[in-house]
Design an enzyme around this catalytic site. Sequence first.
Site, PDB file in Angstrom:
ATOM      1  N   LEU A 168      50.951  31.314  71.321  1.00  0.00           N
ATOM      2  CA  LEU A 168      50.019  31.051  70.459  1.00  0.00           C
ATOM      3  C   LEU A 168      50.870  29.785  69.706  1.00  0.00           C
ATOM      4  CD1 LEU A 168      49.255  33.997  68.409  1.00  0.00           C
ATOM      5  CD2 LEU A 168      47.857  32.857  69.915  1.00  0.00           C
ATOM      6  N   ASP A 169      49.889  28.595  69.390  1.00  0.00           N
ATOM      7  CA  ASP A 169      50.554  27.427  68.789  1.00  0.00           C
ATOM      8  C   ASP A 169      51.143  27.544  67.562  1.00  0.00           C
ATOM      9  OD1 ASP A 169      49.201  26.031  70.733  1.00  0.00           O
ATOM     10  OD2 ASP A 169      47.726  25.396  69.613  1.00  0.00           O
ATOM     11  N   LYS A 170      52.125  27.083  67.036  1.00  0.00           N
ATOM     12  CA  LYS A 170      52.904  27.014  65.822  1.00  0.00           C
ATOM     13  C   LYS A 170      51.846  27.611  64.682  1.00  0.00           C
ATOM     14  CE  LYS A 170      55.634  24.655  62.436  1.00  0.00           C
ATOM     15  NZ  LYS A 170      56.238  23.324  61.878  1.00  0.00           N
TER      16      LYS A 170
END
Length: 311
Positions: free
Chosen positions: A139-141
């Site tokens: 998952l993106d930050k």
Amino acid sequence: MMAIREINLEVNAVTDRLDRYLASQLPDLSRSRIQQLISQNCVKVNGQVCTSKKIMVETGDRLCIEIPPAEPLEIGATEIPLDILYEDDSLIIINKPAGLVVHPAPGHSDDTLVNALLAHCENLSGIGGVQRPGIVHRLDKDTSGAIVVAKTDHAHQHLQGQIQAKTARRDYLGIIYGVPKTESGTIDAPIARHPHDRKKMAIVPVEKGGRQAVTHWQIKERLGNYTLIHFQLETGRTHQIRLHSAYIGHPIVGDPVYSSGRSLGVNLPGQALHAWSLTLEHPETGETIQAIAPLPDYFHKLLEVLRRRSN
């Protein structure tokens, strides 16, 4: 000592560069990692070792990839609280908060989800590689929500196989600018690294290196000039939902990369995108597991603000 992992593939109806084709078939390996394996004599084409990443593979070619055992893990464990949605001896599903990086990278050596998992789980070290032990998908930050992590090699391979075969279901909720003209739709647009900005992804034709990317969406709630959308991933490319949303003219609210929209008066830690539901088959029992990650408080607050404005 762990054995070498061997993957065998037969090329189907395609002519492409070896490294590009392998990257499209092995989502758990980065292009640079694949190129490294090729240079280390770990890839065979039709039984012959191949050291050229640029060789063209064609329909019917047989590929064999040998992945050496993971090196001893040198990443440290860090006590970071985890919101655990599900856990057993094979896997753990976390509700990741926005702002938490998944695995160590420059600038984040000891404050990532991997560091937290190493403090929480025993025997996680050798699974899936040195830098990303147990990590099945990312998952993106600044995207929050459900992410599954494998605790065993068998679970790791099984879960990655589900994602590659598109049998694992990943559902997201996001708030976009504007209102689509239809109730639902599908975005089918290939994605690759942006040619000039390495921090961004871009829509790139397959013949120029783009990888197939498919996102299904459905309107969940209209909020004046904004819309709550239910996204379902068919593929899982980097920044896929964020880029696809911007591509159709409805970027995700708060996205610092693909949106230039104005502030809505709610302090968002990043884009208003949440991995809401994760459905998969248990690697050992075969049972269906569905983990629901509750929306974070700031997401609820943004919805309330938009509902008040639209009324």
